[in-house]
Every structure is written in C-alpha cells, then in structure tokens.
Design a protein around this motif. Structure first.
Motif, mmCIF file in Angstrom:
data_model
loop_
_atom_site.group_PDB
_atom_site.id
_atom_site.type_symbol
_atom_site.label_atom_id
_atom_site.label_comp_id
_atom_site.label_asym_id
_atom_site.label_seq_id
_atom_site.Cartn_x
_atom_site.Cartn_y
_atom_site.Cartn_z
ATOM 1 N N UNK A 1 38.360 36.313 19.676
ATOM 2 C CA UNK A 1 39.540 36.004 20.695
ATOM 3 C C UNK A 1 40.036 37.007 21.555
ATOM 4 N N UNK A 2 40.449 38.144 20.856
ATOM 5 C CA UNK A 2 41.035 39.276 21.769
ATOM 6 C C UNK A 2 40.222 39.921 22.778
ATOM 7 N N UNK A 3 38.693 39.851 22.328
ATOM 8 C CA UNK A 3 37.852 40.268 23.264
ATOM 9 C C UNK A 3 37.752 39.191 24.356
ATOM 10 N N UNK A 4 37.892 37.891 24.319
ATOM 11 C CA UNK A 4 37.693 37.005 25.298
ATOM 12 C C UNK A 4 38.864 37.074 26.064
ATOM 13 N N UNK A 5 39.938 37.531 25.684
ATOM 14 C CA UNK A 5 41.234 37.739 26.417
ATOM 15 C C UNK A 5 41.238 38.781 27.251
ATOM 16 N N UNK A 6 40.744 39.725 26.470
ATOM 17 C CA UNK A 6 40.405 41.061 27.375
ATOM 18 C C UNK A 6 39.588 41.013 28.405
ATOM 19 N N UNK A 7 38.548 40.141 28.471
ATOM 20 C CA UNK A 7 37.474 39.935 29.508
ATOM 21 C C UNK A 7 38.068 39.155 30.385
ATOM 22 N N UNK A 8 38.847 38.336 30.260
ATOM 23 C CA UNK A 8 39.557 37.309 31.160
ATOM 24 C C UNK A 8 40.566 38.136 31.694
ATOM 25 N N UNK A 9 41.443 39.101 31.282
ATOM 26 C CA UNK A 9 42.391 40.041 32.071
ATOM 27 C C UNK A 9 41.490 40.670 32.833
ATOM 28 N N UNK A 10 40.405 41.280 32.482
ATOM 29 C CA UNK A 10 39.418 42.255 33.462
ATOM 30 C C UNK A 10 39.174 41.378 34.588
ATOM 31 N N UNK A 11 38.590 40.261 34.584
ATOM 32 C CA UNK A 11 38.203 39.443 35.445
ATOM 33 C C UNK A 11 39.355 39.298 36.566
ATOM 34 N N UNK A 12 40.593 39.164 36.036
ATOM 35 C CA UNK A 12 41.813 38.667 36.937
ATOM 36 C C UNK A 12 42.058 40.133 37.793
ATOM 37 N N UNK A 13 41.967 41.261 36.936
ATOM 38 C CA UNK A 13 42.326 42.421 37.595
ATOM 39 C C UNK A 13 41.237 42.554 38.812
ATOM 40 N N UNK A 14 39.929 42.261 38.563
ATOM 41 C CA UNK A 14 38.805 42.360 39.671
ATOM 42 C C UNK A 14 39.113 41.544 40.640
ATOM 43 N N UNK A 15 39.765 40.329 40.399
ATOM 44 C CA UNK A 15 39.855 39.425 41.273
ATOM 45 C C UNK A 15 40.999 39.854 42.351
ATOM 46 N N UNK A 16 42.157 40.510 41.789
ATOM 47 C CA UNK A 16 43.171 41.025 42.500
ATOM 48 C C UNK A 16 42.892 42.052 43.635
ATOM 49 N N UNK A 17 41.978 42.964 42.850
ATOM 50 C CA UNK A 17 41.656 44.242 43.579
ATOM 51 C C UNK A 17 40.479 43.715 44.664
#
Length: 409
Positions: A143-159
């Motif tokens: 679960x922690x890895x999936x949330x990390x990956x989703x946060x990562x993708x959100x950061x990529x989207x913003x950038x």
C-alpha cells in the motif's frame, strides 16, 4: 479487513509515502519535457536538444554513490532525514539555478545546471526509497509503495503539464523558480516525519558500505534470477509505452485529442490503478499480486492491438488508454513493493538503488529497436509481440515465489 485497510490508508505513514513520492516525481520532467520545451522556444536545434537526454544519466547509475547514505549519519535529524534534508535543499538551489540560465546563449551552463538537478534528484530518490523500506512494515509495503507511485505521478503531472501551461503565461525562468519553491513541501515533510529506527549492523567502514551490500545480495539463492525477473517483469509494458504517441498519430488522432485524452484519462487511470493495486496488495500479498497484475498488464497491452484494428475511434482510444494505464499502475505497485522486499535493511539505500537502476535498463534498451520493429511488422503484430514479451517474466514467478517464501520465513 476493510476497516483495517481504511485505517492503514489514512495513516500518517501512508501520507508521508505519498508526499515523498510527490517530491521525487517533481524534478524528473523539469530536466526532460519542460527543459526541451524551453530550449525549443529559444531556438536550440534538435540535435543539441537530443544530447541533453544524457543529463538523466545519474538516475541510472545512482547505486554508485548510494553507499554514502548507508555509511554515514549526519549530526542532525538521523541517518535518513538528515541526508534527505541536505539533498532536498541542494535540489531546490539547483532548480533555481537552472531557471537562471539561458538555453539560447549558454547551453553548456544549462547542461551543467540540469546535471546538478538530476544528481540531487537521484540522491533524493535513493534516500526516500531507503526511508520507505525502513519506515513501513512488510505488510504495509504494498500500500505504501502504491501511494508513493501515485504521489510520484502527481509530481510529474505538475512539473510536466502544469509547467507547460504556466509557461504560456509567465517566463520559463519563473516557472522553474515556482517549481523549486513547491519542493519546500518535501522539506516540511522531512522536518516533521519520524526517523526510522536504526538497523543493527549499520555499515561502519566504506568496505562494509560499498562491498557488503553486493556480497549480501548476490550471496542469496537465485540472486541473478531475481535480477533477471526485475528486468523482464515490465518489459512488455515498457515496449508498448515507448511508441504510444506515434501510434495514436498514425491512426489519425490530432495532437489536441491525444494530449487531452491521454493526460485526462491516462493520468487518472494510473492513479486509480495504483490505489486499487495497493488495496489488493494489502489483502493478498506481494507474490499473488505479481501474478494477477502481470497477467492484467499483458491483457492491457492487447487493448492497443484492438485499437490498431479498429482505427480512428475516440471511444476506442479512451478504452485503450484507460485499460493499459489502469493495469500498468497496478503492476507498478506490486513491482516496486517486491523490489523493496528484496533489500536488507542494513544496506537499504545501496541495494534498492541497484535494483531500481536495473528497473530502468529495459526502458532504455527496448526504446531503440521498438520503432524499427513496429515499422517492419505493423502496429497489430507489434503490440501482440509486446504482450508476448510479458510471458517470460510471468514464467519466472514460481521461482520468485519460492525464493520470497524462503526469504520471509
């Protein structure tokens, strides 16, 4: 179990995993997509822009300096948070410095600044991956890895998308300053999160920090087979994703249609896939999730083959994007969680950096011949081949399962 899942999902540890993922995802596109747009805007030629992809090299060789983060503990905030604070502050300064350069006048200075950004960004990835492995229990890793990956993708989207939108209204140098300022969120998380407990047997010499992580990993049974599995598990998915934009264009979709539908449906499908994957991981464990998600990934690739037969169809494009991104997001969650489970907590930073570097190798290797292959056989057969390329990784799962049970006993 549902109540337990909800409690875990909204726990502070999961929020920290998500926010740290956001901080790690932000810098990635600032030295690729957004930088390319800035250089194009300044009239830099395509050959020079292409060479700038080399500034991403630190992401693929980050295991070379990862032992530093296992060996030394700074005199403030602890082994993980101390290093994390230092590299985050250096990353913010490097991004601000990149924003102050001029691609049209001093491209060499842009390259140097971008290299510093990727160096500190890769270092942040190393420490965050180690922190997550040491902070979360084995049953929380999925679960922690999936949330990390989703946060990562959100950061990529913003950038990526956010940065390009902003660049239509303000200058690129201000965009980079805003992006640098947004990383202060990561600094705040570092200051207020807890330091994971220090593992017994922490490396005390450089030999222990540099040599022993590799001895420890390769002394385990089937070590090379497990590395081969990491190389193969997502190779079909990576092959397919390298050529999606040329594929859509060849079917007659406009750039606006691709940009709108791919960003809207693709992004949210990946987010949902990651969250759903995390929930399933929490319930059925890593190995069974690798089986389920690996099969679904292969099926998801076939949605592109179906679209190739259908041709131009907006509903068909939406379905293909949603199915592929949903299954890919689920597969990534299990993949990242499995890699974390392979690490020894004495050498988390070094071993995870090694494994995640291996994860990126197929993306580089398959990108080169993929276009030629699609040209030779046509899109339907190309995507069928991508789905078949997922089979060797699946065939290795019985061996992976046996070793996983042996390691966790």
């Amino acid at each position: 179990m549902n109540a337990q899942l909800i409690r875990q999902f909204f726990s502070p540890r999961m929020l920290i995993a998500f926010l740290m993922g956001f901080a790690c995802g932000m810098p990635l596109l600032l030295t690729s997509t957004l930088l390319q747009a800035w250089m194009t805007d300044q009239g830099v030629d395509l050959a020079t822009i292409g060479l700038y992809s080399l500034v991403g090299l630190p992401y693929t060789v980050k295991f070379l300096w990862a032992p530093i983060f296992d060996r030394f503990t700074l005199p403030f905030l602890g082994r993980r948070r101390g290093w994390l604070l230092v590299v985050q502050l250096l990353l913010i300064l490097a991004l601000a410095g990149l924003g102050m350069t001029d691609p049209g006048q001093t491209p060499w200075l842009v390259a140097l600044a971008a290299l510093f950004v990727t160096l500190f960004s890769a270092s942040q990835d190393i420490v965050v991956d180690a922190y997550r492995r040491e902070d979360l229990t084995d049953n929380q890793l999925g679960l922690g890895s999936s949330l990390y990956v989703n946060g990562y993708r959100l950061g990529m989207l913003l950038a990526g998308s956010g940065g390009l939108i902003l660049a239509d209204h303000i200058s690129f140098d201000r965009v980079y300053l805003l992006m640098a300022a947004s990383l202060l969120l990561g600094v705040a998380v570092t200051l207020f999160c807890r330091e994971p407990p220090l593992t017994r047997g922490t490396p005390r010499t450089f030999r222990e920090a540099i040599v022993e992580p590799f001895i420890d990993y390769f002394s385990r049974d089937r070590a090379l087979w497990l590395l081969l599995f990491i190389l193969l598990y997502k190779i079909g998915d990576q092959m397919a994703s390298t050529l999606t934009t040329p594929f859509y264009l060849s079917l007659g979709f406009s750039k606006t249609q691709i940009g709108t539908l791919a960003k809207l449906f693709g992004f949210w499908s990946t987010i949902v896939g990651g969250l759903l994957g995390g929930a399933i991981l929490f319930r059925i464990g890593i190995v069974r999730s690798l089986w389920l998600f690996g099969i679904l990934q292969a099926v998801g690739i076939l949605s592109f083959m179906v679209l190739a037969f259908i041709g131009y169809s907006l509903p068909g494009l939406v379905v293909a994007i949603v199915v592929e991104q949903l299954t890919s997001g689920m597969g990534t969650s299990a993949y990242v969680a499995y890699m974390a489970s392979l690490t020894n907590k004495r050498f988390t930073a070094t071993q995870y950096a090694l494994l995640s570097s291996c994860m990126g190798i197929p993306r580089v290797i398959v990108a080169a011949p993929a276009g030629w292959l699609a040209d030779q056989v046509g899109w339907p057969l190309f995507f069928l081949g991508c789905a078949v390329a997922a089979v060797p990784g699946l065939l290795m799962l019985p061996l992976v399962a046996r070793q996983y049970r042996q390691d966790t006993q």
